[in-house]
Design an enzyme around this catalytic site. Sequence first.
Site, PDB file in Angstrom:
ATOM      1  N   LYS A 107       0.870  -1.221  -0.201  1.00 53.32           N
ATOM      2  CA  LYS A 107      -0.057  -0.143  -0.059  1.00 53.32           C
ATOM      3  C   LYS A 107       0.803   1.230  -0.087  1.00 53.32           C
ATOM      4  CE  LYS A 107      -4.452   0.615   0.137  1.00 53.32           C
ATOM      5  NZ  LYS A 107      -5.464  -0.377  -0.289  1.00 53.32           N
TER       6      LYS A 107
HETATM    7  P1  NAD Z   1     -12.997   7.213  -3.181  1.00 49.51           P
HETATM    8  O1  NAD Z   1     -12.026   8.460  -2.959  1.00 49.51           O
HETATM    9  O2  NAD Z   1     -13.390   7.122  -4.805  1.00 49.51           O
HETATM   10  O3  NAD Z   1     -14.239   7.726  -2.408  1.00 49.51           O
HETATM   11  C1  NAD Z   1     -14.359   7.816  -1.196  1.00 49.51           C
HETATM   12  C2  NAD Z   1     -15.765   8.060  -0.546  1.00 49.51           C
HETATM   13  O4  NAD Z   1     -15.779   8.130   0.924  1.00 49.51           O
HETATM   14  C3  NAD Z   1     -16.055   9.688  -0.971  1.00 49.51           C
HETATM   15  O5  NAD Z   1     -17.228   9.755  -1.257  1.00 49.51           O
HETATM   16  C4  NAD Z   1     -15.685  10.467   0.209  1.00 49.51           C
HETATM   17  O6  NAD Z   1     -16.411  11.638   0.487  1.00 49.51           O
HETATM   18  C5  NAD Z   1     -16.129   9.496   1.260  1.00 49.51           C
HETATM   19  N1  NAD Z   1     -15.720   9.706   2.945  1.00 49.51           N
HETATM   20  C6  NAD Z   1     -14.300  10.055   3.177  1.00 49.51           C
HETATM   21  N2  NAD Z   1     -14.244  10.231   4.249  1.00 49.51           N
HETATM   22  C7  NAD Z   1     -15.589  10.076   4.997  1.00 49.51           C
HETATM   23  C8  NAD Z   1     -16.119   9.979   6.326  1.00 49.51           C
HETATM   24  N3  NAD Z   1     -15.362  10.211   7.143  1.00 49.51           N
HETATM   25  N4  NAD Z   1     -17.365   9.663   6.243  1.00 49.51           N
HETATM   26  C9  NAD Z   1     -18.466   9.306   5.272  1.00 49.51           C
HETATM   27  N5  NAD Z   1     -17.496   9.241   4.054  1.00 49.51           N
HETATM   28  C10 NAD Z   1     -16.333   9.858   3.670  1.00 49.51           C
HETATM   29  O7  NAD Z   1     -12.247   6.002  -2.487  1.00 49.51           O
HETATM   30  P2  NAD Z   1     -12.734   4.563  -3.028  1.00 49.51           P
HETATM   31  O8  NAD Z   1     -11.913   4.126  -4.099  1.00 49.51           O
HETATM   32  O9  NAD Z   1     -14.350   4.518  -3.318  1.00 49.51           O
HETATM   33  O10 NAD Z   1     -12.348   3.943  -1.709  1.00 49.51           O
HETATM   34  C11 NAD Z   1     -13.244   3.652  -0.605  1.00 49.51           C
HETATM   35  C12 NAD Z   1     -12.827   2.665   0.365  1.00 49.51           C
HETATM   36  O11 NAD Z   1     -12.748   1.469  -0.377  1.00 49.51           O
HETATM   37  C13 NAD Z   1     -11.342   2.690   0.921  1.00 49.51           C
HETATM   38  O12 NAD Z   1     -11.586   1.981   2.332  1.00 49.51           O
HETATM   39  C14 NAD Z   1     -10.384   1.895   0.241  1.00 49.51           C
HETATM   40  O13 NAD Z   1      -9.423   1.588   0.522  1.00 49.51           O
HETATM   41  C15 NAD Z   1     -11.621   0.909  -0.168  1.00 49.51           C
HETATM   42  N6  NAD Z   1     -11.187   0.126  -1.355  1.00 49.51           N
HETATM   43  C16 NAD Z   1     -10.917   0.753  -2.526  1.00 49.51           C
HETATM   44  C17 NAD Z   1     -10.619  -0.071  -3.741  1.00 49.51           C
HETATM   45  C18 NAD Z   1     -10.685   0.330  -5.144  1.00 49.51           C
HETATM   46  O14 NAD Z   1     -10.661  -0.345  -6.151  1.00 49.51           O
HETATM   47  N7  NAD Z   1     -10.979   1.924  -5.294  1.00 49.51           N
HETATM   48  C19 NAD Z   1     -10.608  -1.409  -3.519  1.00 49.51           C
HETATM   49  C20 NAD Z   1     -10.727  -2.142  -2.400  1.00 49.51           C
HETATM   50  C21 NAD Z   1     -10.898  -1.348  -1.180  1.00 49.51           C
END
Ligand code: NAD
Length: 418
Positions: A107
């Site tokens: 990461k």
């Molecule tokens: P992203 O940046 O596209 O979206 C994140 C969202 O969460 C946004 O809408 C943001 O406003 C919101 N957010 C941030 N802090 C917040 C809070 N305190 N309360 C409520 N909402 C909040 O990110 P993403 O890629 O969608 O990732 C989201 C989660 O999924 C993370 O934990 C990431 O590690 C996990 N994840 C992502 C992927 C991927 O392929 N992108 C894969 C596996 C896991």
Amino acid sequence: MDLYKNPVFDMACRQFDAVADRLQMPDGDRLRLKSPKRALCVSVPVRMEDGSTRVFAGYRVQHHLSLGPTKGGIRYHPWVELGEVAALAMWMSWKCALTGLPYGGAKGGVAVDPRALTSGELERLTRRYTQELIGFIGPQLDVPAPDLGTNEQTMAWMMDTYSVHAGHPVPGVVTGKPVGIGGSLGRREATGRGVAYLAGRAMDTLGLAAEGATAVIQGYGNVGSVAAQSLVKQGLRVIAVGDATGAINNPKGLDLPHLERWVAERKTVVGFPESEPLPPEELLLLPCDVLVPAAMERQITESNATRLRCRVLAEGANGPTTPEADRILNERGDVFVVPDILCNAGGVVVSYFEWVQDLQSFFWSEGEVMDRLFRILEGAFVQTLGLARRDGIPMRLAATTLGVQRVWEAKKLRGLFP
Ligand code: NAD
């Protein structure tokens, strides 16, 4: 491991220790499996639009090298620190092993609020961060991908910076790229679609019908918005969503295509016309069939776990549930948890497909990508549920056990080096 001291790293270690205790793992092996193999901390100076220079802290942690190159996302968020990145790398290790991918976990991240930077500043930051990682990443070494606060454009800048340095295009250095430069069809949607697929499997297991069921989503970014759309395709109603700026609800079901356009234009769910505002802390507590945390770590804690009113907790985010909350949910026994390392694995599975396609310069149709994705997720779900039922243990402990066992086995076969 004081270097990584951080509440999220502590949480990942406690989850690992529960597995190591069950497997009666010797202390030496325990330490080897828990300790990240290596970490890089870099300073990232960026020329800002006003002519000033700011310096951001950047990190990359590679957890283990026993099964292949390392793999894991890059996070841009103000709270990013070394211990959090190390925890996320450890979870990636168990996730890749659980789904049978030939990778160790990694990461990376930069402590920055990407919403406060212009596109030009973000590009300079990304290119400089990548430059600092040259020698530490590569298609056979460590392959980054998007995570919280980063996206396809970020990956395009990383790929280009690395390629400029190599003197030829190296698409396999990152995944989650735009399709036009070697990305895979279906990668952007993969995590959210996988979350919805596994939430559906959990509902089947409980005998709940999807038609007419309700869902609540915390985090309306890549993972949360795609999970929401996929759940609606399965027949559910999404009655509430929240992001970093606030939360909204509509008990009749939110109009997602309209909400998509609203969020694309305004960068917030707040104020969406066909909804009522909701205090963000109430979002997770709404009665619903499927709750999808898809934002940050440590959202479900001992202070709200007793009050969740969902039947299925489908963890789109990494680490949304603390060990204390886990204990409460296990004691309650009325919430089916699809743990993060299983639930959000769709992203890394299709990242693996993207890497394979890049290395072969041979690209698949979206149908092929999705068929293979769901086959792998189905296999991991069945194995996890099978172990959980056989040994009478929670789904998280079962999933982590399967992942840890495979890494442990590889280390025993290979010896001390990786
Ligand atoms: P992203 O940046 O596209 O979206 C994140 C969202 O969460 C946004 O809408 C943001 O406003 C919101 N957010 C941030 N802090 C917040 C809070 N305190 N309360 C409520 N909402 C909040 O990110 P993403 O890629 O969608 O990732 C989201 C989660 O999924 C993370 O934990 C990431 O590690 C996990 N994840 C992502 C992927 C991927 O392929 N992108 C894969 C596996 C896991």
